[in-house]
Write an enzyme that holds these catalytic residues in place. Structure first.
Site, short mmCIF file in Angstrom:
data_model
loop_
_atom_site.label_atom_id
_atom_site.label_comp_id
_atom_site.label_asym_id
_atom_site.label_seq_id
_atom_site.Cartn_x
_atom_site.Cartn_y
_atom_site.Cartn_z
N SER A 84 0.80 -1.22 0.00
CA SER A 84 0.00 0.00 0.00
C SER A 84 0.83 1.27 0.00
CB SER A 84 -0.91 0.00 1.23
OG SER A 84 -0.16 0.14 2.41
N THR A 204 -2.44 2.90 3.07
CA THR A 204 -1.67 4.14 3.25
C THR A 204 -1.02 4.05 4.62
OG1 THR A 204 -3.31 5.41 2.01
CG2 THR A 204 -1.95 6.67 3.53
N THR A 222 1.65 7.04 0.53
CA THR A 222 0.82 5.97 -0.03
C THR A 222 1.15 5.71 -1.50
OG1 THR A 222 -1.48 5.25 -0.28
CG2 THR A 222 -1.02 7.51 -0.86
N ARG A 232 -4.39 9.92 -11.01
CA ARG A 232 -5.34 10.13 -9.89
C ARG A 232 -4.55 10.46 -8.61
NH1 ARG A 232 -5.95 7.62 -4.57
NH2 ARG A 232 -8.11 7.84 -3.93
N GLY A 234 -5.00 11.08 -4.46
CA GLY A 234 -5.91 10.90 -3.33
C GLY A 234 -5.72 11.98 -2.28
N ASP A 235 -6.13 11.66 -1.07
CA ASP A 235 -6.03 12.63 0.03
C ASP A 235 -4.63 12.72 0.62
OD1 ASP A 235 -6.38 9.96 0.89
OD2 ASP A 235 -6.99 10.61 2.89
N THR A 255 -6.40 7.42 6.57
CA THR A 255 -6.24 6.37 5.56
C THR A 255 -7.65 6.00 5.08
OG1 THR A 255 -6.35 4.57 7.19
CG2 THR A 255 -4.16 5.44 6.68
N GLY A 256 -7.72 5.29 3.97
CA GLY A 256 -9.03 4.90 3.45
C GLY A 256 -9.39 5.69 2.20
N1 GLY Z 1 -6.11 7.41 1.31
C1 GLY Z 1 -5.33 6.99 0.22
C2 GLY Z 1 -5.91 7.32 -1.09
O1 GLY Z 1 -7.10 7.45 -1.24
O2 GLY Z 1 -5.14 7.43 -2.03
#
Ligand code: GLY
Length: 357
Positions: A84, A204, A222, A232, A234-235, A255-256
């Site tokens: 991850s 993550t 991550t 893409r 992410g957060d 995470t998530g």
């Molecule tokens: N939280 C990791 C992602 O959505 O990339």
């Protein structure tokens, strides 16, 4: 009612407690206080036990909290067995690993980030150099790789054989309307079979620390959503979403499902909750409730209307109180406090159902 008002928070916490939604794990996590800040307190996602131990040991030896948490997550970034994060992370839909990370240093209120970075094992270390050696906060894609090269980072192929096999299985199985066909005799690599049966993974690592002097830092890193559309983000590399640190309040990370965290400025929301008087675990739960409330798309709902996905928040306050919460039960987080390194249960909003939907 503005749910960021102190009154709103208190009403909401009381209502939740009265409704019995606060589970035993919430109550125990919300009372987690270090007796005094005689030593560091470090929290991380459950894959970060080695990170919390390393960071705590460095802070005890006098290291800056940001150097300490980065050294902690570097262990996981460089571990090919963690699918991850960093080296060995699951790739995008083209089979290319793209990494996201950000760091935030409480004492100086500074931050750095990289996104969609290819070929570098430790994006968190590159994010720190963005913070220290540029006038920017975030550098992405090809620019981030060129920046890392300029600072002497070694380039490697981040796609391990194990991650490649998982990606190949996904490629061959996810559609029967393309030209990719699984082998007639399936291989016996049960680990990759198990992983590819999951539609997506968002794994993550987040790690946040407070020193005995009350200085805070955090990092999130991550490989992002498995098999994502190339590019893409992410957060995890977004300050305020996957990480937020305020040296007067605390540090929080996530995470998530990153899309849900970005839309709610998740980690910043946790810190604002703490600023308005919530404990770390109550603030994490409050931010999760906002995610549930703002997830309006039916395709993201189970039959009972609850989210199909999970998000976890982790938080540590300036005074050493700590906590973590998930949408669904069963999660743990890593914590070092009071001289002990361990996993503790996350609080949660909903009991995970036994049956598969
Ligand atoms: N939280 C990791 C992602 O959505 O990339």
């Amino acid at each position: 009612m503005d749910d960021l008002s102190r009154r709103g928070f208190l009403q909401s916490a009381a209502a939740v407690a009265a409704a019995g939604v606060l589970t035993p794990s919430v109550s125990s996590a919300s009372t987690n206080r270090s007796a005094s800040l005689s030593g560091p307190v470090v929290v991380s996602s459950a894959n970060g036990l080695r990170a919390t131990e390393k960071a705590a040991s460095m802070i005890r030896d006098g290291a800056d909290t940001l150097d300490a948490v980065i050294a902690g997550v570097n262990i996981v970034e460089e571990d090919p067995e963690d699918n991850s994060v960093g080296y060995g992370g699951l790739p995008n839909e083209d089979g290319v690993v793209e990494l996201d990370s950000c760091v935030m240093h409480g004492p100086t209120c500074r931050a750095g980030a990289v996104a969609a970075l290819r070929n570098i094992k430790t994006p968190s270390s590159v994010a720190k150099i963005v913070m220290e050696r540029t006038d920017h906060v975030m550098i992405v894609g090809e620019g981030a790789l060129r920046f890392a090269r300029a600072h002497g980072f070694e380039e490697v192929n981040l796609l391990t054989d194990k991650a490649r096999k998982i990606w190949l299985k996904w490629k061959e199985k996810h559609s029967d309307r393309d030209d990719w066909i699984p082998p007639e005799v399936p291989d016996d690599d049960t680990q990759s079979s198990a992983l590819v049966d999951l539609p997506f993974s968002y794994g993550t690592i987040n790690c946040c620390a407070v020193s005995p002097a009350g200085d805070l830092s955090g990092v999130t890193t991550t490989s992002g959503l498995s098999f994502k559309i190339p590019g893409r983000v992410g957060d995890s590399p977004i300050i305020g979403a996957g990480l937020y640190v305020d040296n007067t309040v605390g540090a929080a990370g996530s995470t998530g499902r990153g899309e849900a965290v970005i839309r709610t400025c998740g980690s910043h929301t946790v810190i604002e909750g703490m600023r308005h008087g919530l404990s770390p675990v109550e603030a994490c739960l409050s931010a999760l409730r906002r995610i549930v409330k703002t997830t309006t798309e039916k395709r993201l709902h189970r039959k009972d209307g609850r989210p199909k996905f999970d998000v976890k928040f982790y938080a540590v306050a300036r005074d050493g109180r700590h906590g973590a919460a998930a949408i669904w039960s069963g999660a743990e987080y890593a914590v070092y406090s009071d001289g002990q390194n361990r996993l503790e249960p996350c609080a949660y909003l909903y009991e995970k159902p036994e049956e598969k939907e």
